[in-house]
Design a protein around this motif. Structure first.
Motif, PDB file in Angstrom:
ATOM      1  N   ALA A   1     -11.892  -6.397   2.274  1.00 10.54           N
ATOM      2  CA  ALA A   1     -12.240  -5.473   1.186  1.00 10.54           C
ATOM      3  C   ALA A   1     -11.067  -5.317   0.221  1.00 10.54           C
ATOM      4  O   ALA A   1     -11.255  -5.207  -0.985  1.00 10.54           O
ATOM      5  CB  ALA A   1     -12.632  -4.113   1.755  1.00 10.54           C
ATOM      6  N   HIS A   2      -9.869  -5.282   0.760  1.00 12.44           N
ATOM      7  CA  HIS A   2      -8.689  -4.982  -0.066  1.00 12.44           C
ATOM      8  C   HIS A   2      -8.078  -6.219  -0.727  1.00 12.44           C
ATOM      9  O   HIS A   2      -7.399  -6.083  -1.749  1.00 12.44           O
ATOM     10  CB  HIS A   2      -7.643  -4.253   0.789  1.00 12.44           C
ATOM     11  N   GLN A   3      -8.313  -7.402  -0.175  1.00 12.58           N
ATOM     12  CA  GLN A   3      -7.612  -8.593  -0.683  1.00 12.58           C
ATOM     13  C   GLN A   3      -7.756  -8.840  -2.184  1.00 12.58           C
ATOM     14  O   GLN A   3      -6.748  -9.046  -2.870  1.00 12.58           O
ATOM     15  CB  GLN A   3      -8.036  -9.851   0.105  1.00 12.58           C
TER      16      GLN A   3
ATOM     17  N   GLU B   1      -8.325  -6.955  -4.861  1.00  8.32           N
ATOM     18  CA  GLU B   1      -7.536  -6.128  -5.782  1.00  8.32           C
ATOM     19  C   GLU B   1      -6.057  -6.179  -5.433  1.00  8.32           C
ATOM     20  O   GLU B   1      -5.204  -5.999  -6.300  1.00  8.32           O
ATOM     21  CB  GLU B   1      -8.035  -4.671  -5.813  1.00  8.32           C
ATOM     22  N   CYS B   2      -5.749  -6.439  -4.159  1.00  3.96           N
ATOM     23  CA  CYS B   2      -4.342  -6.541  -3.757  1.00  3.96           C
ATOM     24  C   CYS B   2      -3.689  -7.679  -4.546  1.00  3.96           C
ATOM     25  O   CYS B   2      -2.595  -7.526  -5.089  1.00  3.96           O
ATOM     26  CB  CYS B   2      -4.248  -6.793  -2.254  1.00  3.96           C
ATOM     27  N   ASP B   3      -4.400  -8.811  -4.653  1.00  2.49           N
ATOM     28  CA  ASP B   3      -3.890  -9.946  -5.440  1.00  2.49           C
ATOM     29  C   ASP B   3      -3.686  -9.546  -6.898  1.00  2.49           C
ATOM     30  O   ASP B   3      -2.627  -9.783  -7.477  1.00  2.49           O
ATOM     31  CB  ASP B   3      -4.879 -11.127  -5.396  1.00  2.49           C
TER      32      ASP B   3
ATOM     33  N   VAL C   1       1.296   3.180   2.099  1.00  2.95           N
ATOM     34  CA  VAL C   1       0.819   2.248   1.074  1.00  2.95           C
ATOM     35  C   VAL C   1       0.941   0.807   1.547  1.00  2.95           C
ATOM     36  O   VAL C   1       1.664   0.492   2.496  1.00  2.95           O
ATOM     37  CB  VAL C   1       1.579   2.427  -0.264  1.00  2.95           C
ATOM     38  N   CYS C   2       0.244  -0.069   0.863  1.00  5.11           N
ATOM     39  CA  CYS C   2       0.238  -1.495   1.165  1.00  5.11           C
ATOM     40  C   CYS C   2       1.622  -2.085   0.873  1.00  5.11           C
ATOM     41  O   CYS C   2       2.209  -1.783  -0.167  1.00  5.11           O
ATOM     42  CB  CYS C   2      -0.833  -2.164   0.299  1.00  5.11           C
ATOM     43  N   SER C   3       2.128  -2.908   1.780  1.00  2.00           N
ATOM     44  CA  SER C   3       3.477  -3.446   1.585  1.00  2.00           C
ATOM     45  C   SER C   3       3.505  -4.455   0.439  1.00  2.00           C
ATOM     46  O   SER C   3       4.553  -4.759  -0.106  1.00  2.00           O
ATOM     47  CB  SER C   3       3.974  -4.101   2.880  1.00  2.00           C
ATOM     48  N   ARG C   4       2.341  -4.954   0.055  1.00  2.00           N
ATOM     49  CA  ARG C   4       2.298  -5.954  -0.999  1.00  2.00           C
ATOM     50  C   ARG C   4       2.057  -5.325  -2.379  1.00  2.00           C
ATOM     51  O   ARG C   4       2.808  -5.555  -3.310  1.00  2.00           O
ATOM     52  CB  ARG C   4       1.172  -6.930  -0.680  1.00  2.00           C
ATOM     53  N   CYS C   5       0.988  -4.506  -2.486  1.00  2.00           N
ATOM     54  CA  CYS C   5       0.629  -3.981  -3.814  1.00  2.00           C
ATOM     55  C   CYS C   5       1.034  -2.526  -4.003  1.00  2.00           C
ATOM     56  O   CYS C   5       0.955  -2.009  -5.112  1.00  2.00           O
ATOM     57  CB  CYS C   5      -0.868  -4.152  -4.062  1.00  2.00           C
ATOM     58  N   SER C   6       1.375  -1.842  -2.897  1.00  2.00           N
ATOM     59  CA  SER C   6       1.804  -0.424  -2.934  1.00  2.00           C
ATOM     60  C   SER C   6       0.682   0.571  -3.213  1.00  2.00           C
ATOM     61  O   SER C   6       0.950   1.711  -3.565  1.00  2.00           O
ATOM     62  CB  SER C   6       2.950  -0.200  -3.925  1.00  2.00           C
TER      63      SER C   6
HETATM   64 ZN   LIG Z   1      -2.433  -4.367  -1.158  1.00  2.00          ZN
END
Ligand SMILES: [Zn+2]
Ligand SMILES: [Zn+2]
Ligand SMILES: [Zn+2]
Ligand SMILES: [Zn+2]
Length: 491
Positions: A77-79, A81-83, A59-64
């Motif tokens: 592409a991910h930035q 929704e990650c925010d 998983v993403c270390s920021r948003c999981s």
């Molecule tokens: Zn993320």
């Protein structure tokens, strides 16, 4: 974009649609388009939100949320929704089985649409805002309650986006995706979908005259004329599976695109003479069973032999197709082994007295077999006996002559079948030559057809992304063509 080769027109029947504004040659690019937004399809298993490969416990270390690598974590592409997801501290809930479909990713593509609307309100206004949503019909569907909960409720209440988007905004975006998105292949080979504003305007026909290719890099779509198109012709794309029978295509279009297709192929009980819906009559020797009115979902199916007079209901027909299709789905889940070939041949044998030889169900199995013969251990092309080479030829030709009618012109399927056809033709000619059955001159003549097949396959498939399976075969076809030319010249 360069010169525009189409106009957008409007009619009550078709809504907005595209018309060629000049004569177009087969293969010429009509337009290119970039997605307004793209992402996982509904009920997707956990996929990396950067590259859409399957992930497990990554998983993403920021948003999981599921992400396969650091590069994908930072991907553009991910930035967005990650925010949004990390600000709201909503995490992806761990799943037992990472290969199982999970509704958790259902919110991602709608969220990306909403965020793209916020970033680029003028493109939204010009290209997306007028799109069909069929909200009232969607509210009546069985999936509505789950969609409402997994997407609308989730984004408003869990992701706390209520200050940025209204419930109506979210419902609209879901409708736009449901009605207008097209499936796109991703680098990982896992299907995702995207909303292409211009492509979405093209009208549907089960006999399309345009073909589209999606590039992996930026998901740009290239739309080409599949056949020669005249100025003033409507541009038709197909939103359903070419090798499905009319009942299944029309049901799919009604459920997913909310319209009843009345194209010439749907309107003809014989599917333009291909017999892709035709059943053999078990009560007489000469008759076949056809829908009396294929545009009426409740129409009777009747034997063409008037003396026989056998008839059945479309409900019975649907049930039979569903049961047998489930068998095909099981075959399609098999790994490419010798057994997978033998089980498909047994399936064809079992149903040859039920279906016309070109019935969709048999055709789709023959398509897979045409690809398997020559590629599976124990059935590699150089160990196939002439009889099996001929079987491969027969299936490729059956598919190609059917495609001439339902999917005319330069399409991926034709490219693939042309490629499959070249090898058995080449091996059969050589085998006859070495057995002394044909002369060297005759061999040269016989090798002309496989050369044509390779040239056709190379031309069509090299338009595909070089990393895609079809693009790879296009490259191999052009190399094999050079080799074959050289070997014919040295004869
Ligand atoms: Zn993320
Ligand atoms: Zn990735
Ligand atoms: Zn149709
Ligand atoms: Zn009959």
């Amino acid at each position: 974009m360069s010169e525009k080769h189409y106009d957008v027109l409007f009619s009550d029947k078709l809504g907005r649609y595209l018309v060629a504004n000049k004569d177009l040659n087969a293969g010429s690019v009509i337009f290119t388009d970039t997605p307004f937004a793209f992402g996982p399809k509904q009920d997707s298993s956990p996929l990396c939100l950067g590259c859409y490969c399957p992930v497990e416990n990554s998983v993403c270390s920021r948003c999981s949320w599921p992400i396969c690598s650091e590069a994908c974590e930072k991907s553009s592409a991910h930035q967005p929704e990650c925010d949004a997801l990390s600000a709201a501290r909503v995490q992806f809930q761990p799943v037992q089985d990472w290969t199982e479909a999970s509704p958790q990713l259902d919110c991602i593509t709608p969220l990306r649409m909403l965020l793209a609307k916020e970033r680029d309100p003028s493109r939204w206004q010009q290209e997306i805002d007028m799109m069909e949503t069929h909200t009232e019909e969607r509210k009546k569907q069985a999936s509505w309650a789950a969609d409402y909960n997994n997407i609308v409720n989730f984004l408003l209440n869990h992701c706390k986006l209520g200050a940025r988007f209204t419930e109506e905004d979210i419902i609209r975006v879901c409708g736009i995706i449901a009605v207008n998105a097209v499936e796109i292949p991703s680098r990982g080979g896992y299907s995702t979908h995207a909303v292409y504003p211009q492509l979405a305007v093209a009208a549907h026909s089960c006999v399309p005259n345009i073909a589209h290719t999606i590039l992996y890099n930026n998901y740009e779509v290239q739309v080409r004329a599949a056949i020669p198109i005249k100025a003033g012709d409507i541009l038709y794309i197909s939103y359903t599976h070419a090798l499905s029978p009319t009942i299944v295509r029309r049901e799919h279009l009604r459920e997913s695109k909310y319209f009843d297709c009345e194209c010439q192929r749907c309107a003809d009980p014989t599917e333009l003479g291909t017999h892709m819906s035709t059943i053999k009559c078990s009560k007489c020797d000469n008759g076949v069973i056809l829908a009396s009115d294929p545009l009426d979902n409740e129409s009777k199916w009747k034997c063409t032999d008037l003396k026989c007079g056998f008839e059945t209901s479309s409900a019975a027909m649907r049930k039979m197709l569903a049961v047998i299709q489930a068998e095909v789905d099981q075959l399609d889940a098999l790994q490419p082994t010798p057994e997978a070939i033998e089980m498909r041949e047994a399936f064809l044998e079992k149903y040859k007295s039920v279906f016309h030889p070109r019935h969709s169900i048999l055709l789709s199995v023959k398509y897979t077999l045409a690809e398997l013969y020559g590629r599976v251990e124990g059935y590699t092309i150089d160990e196939l006996p002439d009889l099996m080479l001929e079987r491969k030829v027969e299936m490729c030709r059956l598919l190609l002559t059917t495609l001439d009618v339902i999917l005319p012109g330069d399409t991926r399927m034709r490219g693939m079948m042309l490629y499959e056809l070249h090898a058995p033709l080449m091996y059969l000619a050589r085998s006859e030559f070495s057995a002394g059955l044909i002369t060297q001159e005759q061999l040269k003549t016989r090798l002309e057809e496989p050369m044509k097949c390779l040239a056709g396959a190379a031309k069509i498939l090299q338009r595909e992304d070089p990393q895609s399976p079809e693009g790879t075969i296009g490259f191999i076809a052009s190399q094999s063509l050079e080799q074959l030319k050289a070997s014919v010249e040295s004869l």
